[in-house]
Design an enzyme around this catalytic site. Structure first.
Site, PDB file in Angstrom:
ATOM      1  N   VAL A  71      -5.045  -3.040   7.913  1.00  0.00           N
ATOM      2  CA  VAL A  71      -5.703  -1.787   8.288  1.00  0.00           C
ATOM      3  C   VAL A  71      -7.218  -1.916   8.190  1.00  0.00           C
ATOM      4  O   VAL A  71      -7.954  -1.420   9.034  1.00  0.00           O
ATOM      5  CB  VAL A  71      -5.181  -0.623   7.415  1.00  0.00           C
ATOM      6  CG1 VAL A  71      -5.972   0.654   7.679  1.00  0.00           C
ATOM      7  CG2 VAL A  71      -3.696  -0.391   7.687  1.00  0.00           C
ATOM      8  N   CYS A 130      -9.369  -7.030  -1.582  1.00  0.00           N
ATOM      9  CA  CYS A 130      -8.719  -6.720  -0.306  1.00  0.00           C
ATOM     10  C   CYS A 130      -8.793  -7.911   0.647  1.00  0.00           C
ATOM     11  O   CYS A 130      -9.885  -8.400   0.951  1.00  0.00           O
ATOM     12  CB  CYS A 130      -9.374  -5.516   0.346  1.00  0.00           C
ATOM     13  SG  CYS A 130      -8.558  -5.026   1.872  1.00  0.00           S
ATOM     14  N   LYS A 165      -9.065  -3.833  -9.608  1.00  0.00           N
ATOM     15  CA  LYS A 165      -7.878  -4.323  -8.908  1.00  0.00           C
ATOM     16  C   LYS A 165      -8.056  -5.792  -8.550  1.00  0.00           C
ATOM     17  O   LYS A 165      -9.013  -6.165  -7.867  1.00  0.00           O
ATOM     18  CB  LYS A 165      -7.620  -3.490  -7.654  1.00  0.00           C
ATOM     19  CG  LYS A 165      -6.256  -3.748  -7.014  1.00  0.00           C
ATOM     20  CD  LYS A 165      -5.953  -2.697  -5.952  1.00  0.00           C
ATOM     21  CE  LYS A 165      -4.522  -2.807  -5.450  1.00  0.00           C
ATOM     22  NZ  LYS A 165      -4.206  -1.738  -4.473  1.00  0.00           N
ATOM     23  N   ASN A 192      -2.954  -7.030  -5.829  1.00  0.00           N
ATOM     24  CA  ASN A 192      -3.159  -6.575  -4.469  1.00  0.00           C
ATOM     25  C   ASN A 192      -2.268  -7.432  -3.570  1.00  0.00           C
ATOM     26  O   ASN A 192      -1.519  -8.292  -4.047  1.00  0.00           O
ATOM     27  CB  ASN A 192      -4.639  -6.707  -4.078  1.00  0.00           C
ATOM     28  CG  ASN A 192      -5.049  -5.711  -3.017  1.00  0.00           C
ATOM     29  OD1 ASN A 192      -4.264  -5.334  -2.145  1.00  0.00           O
ATOM     30  ND2 ASN A 192      -6.297  -5.269  -3.075  1.00  0.00           N
ATOM     31  N   GLY A 217       5.515  -5.284  -0.633  1.00  0.00           N
ATOM     32  CA  GLY A 217       6.951  -5.004  -0.623  1.00  0.00           C
ATOM     33  C   GLY A 217       7.721  -5.918  -1.559  1.00  0.00           C
ATOM     34  O   GLY A 217       7.143  -6.729  -2.295  1.00  0.00           O
ATOM     35  N   GLY A 243       3.246  -4.258  -7.098  1.00  0.00           N
ATOM     36  CA  GLY A 243       3.646  -5.341  -6.201  1.00  0.00           C
ATOM     37  C   GLY A 243       5.154  -5.374  -6.066  1.00  0.00           C
ATOM     38  O   GLY A 243       5.850  -5.946  -6.905  1.00  0.00           O
TER      39      GLY A 243
END
Length: 304
Positions: A71, A130, A165, A192, A217, A243
């Site tokens: 994204v 990220c 994070k 992450n 996932g 996670g």
């Protein structure tokens, strides 16, 4: 009912179940499905200093036991957040925590300073991990020196609870965690997403516009669990585990490994009630095993 209260630095959560940034919007989006005030903390979507359009489409792809996303931290910037989003969410009866990201050190500091002025935001989660942006973010999070630099700078501008994070895309995540702790972090959250990719064999093209993206996932859970266990044994500050947490059993496993709290991410897309079901499941687990407080199971894994 067991005592579900946990502490993240000076921040007291009514229970250890939180939502992962980028998977729960600003909380309002889920209010039709659940009582969002029951959640221990809501991590709102990533916020940057300036407006970000994010990456071009396609930027999401389903994979075996997970999903890829690229994204790219799409948001309207911190001023829009403070002027338009904050007034709508400030009265929600749980801890609203802002995920802060940036492309430069100055971006991080300015954004954190702006959030610091918001009375009803008691904490930020500093995203130095990220994998979906081309500059900043993950660049700071993959070395101990880079992590220390950005955490120290933000700590000087931000006076409330500071969660950092961490990226799993490193050789030794404990080094990064220790650097964050030594530079002023009150807590670390991990992991992450893991850098991955997917290909359309018929078209001979990547499924994401950016070629690579962040894998989340159930597929990442064993890696996340291992990293939480490693980090919790090294740092003295609270660890927040995330996670691949899909249910209360997963949440309990992370807490046994040393997490003081957990975040649920991808599972929210599958079941919008998963946070509440997880809270209730943890409570039932504690009652069945005779624990009076959830704090009794933090780091209670028996090894050897």
């Amino acid at each position: 009912m067991a005592d579900l209260n946990v502490n993240i630095g000076e921040l007291q959560l009514k229970n250890p179940v939180m939502t992962a940034s980028g998977t729960f919007g600003y909380g309002e989006e889920y209010a039709d499905f659940i009582d969002i005030s029951r959640i221990g903390g809501i991590l709102v979507k990533g916020t940057t200093l300036h407006n970000r359009e994010g990456n071009p489409y396609p930027r999401m792809a389903e994979t075996s036991s997970g999903m890829l996303n690229a994204v790219g931290l799409q948001n309207k910037g911190v001023k829009y957040f403070t002027d338009h989003i904050y007034p709508r969410i400030k009265e929600i009866d749980t801890h609203m925590i802002v995920n802060v990201s940036g492309s430069t050190l100055e971006d991080y500091v300015e954004t954190a300073a702006a959030i610091n002025e918001l009375v009803n935001i008691p904490a930020i989660e500093l995203n130095i991990s990220c994998p979906n942006v081309k500059c900043g973010g993950m660049a700071f999070g993959v070395t101990a020196k880079g992590a220390a630099e950005v955490v120290k700078a933000v700590r000087s501008a931000y006076k409330k609870t500071l969660i950092v994070k961490l990226s799993p895309n490193v050789t030794d995540i404990t080094e990064i965690a220790l650097a964050a702790e030594e530079s002023g972090a009150d807590s670390v959250s991990l992991i992450n997403t893991i850098l991955g990719m997917a290909i359309d064999a018929e078209k001979r093209r990547p499924l994401l516009s950016t070629v690579t993206g962040g894998l989340s996932g159930p597929a990442v859970k064993p890696i996340a669990l291992r990293m939480v266990w490693q980090v919790a044994r090294k740092v003295k500050i609270p660890v927040i585990g995330l996670g691949g947490i899909m249910n209360w059993q997963d949440a309990v496993e992370f807490m046994l490994a040393g997490a003081s709290a957990i975040q649920i991410g991808t599972a929210n897309f599958i079941d919008p009630t998963v946070t509440i079901r997880t809270i209730d499941g943890i409570n039932n687990y504690l009652n069945r095993h005779g624990f009076k407080s959830v704090r009794e199971i933090i780091g209670a894994l028996e090894v050897g």
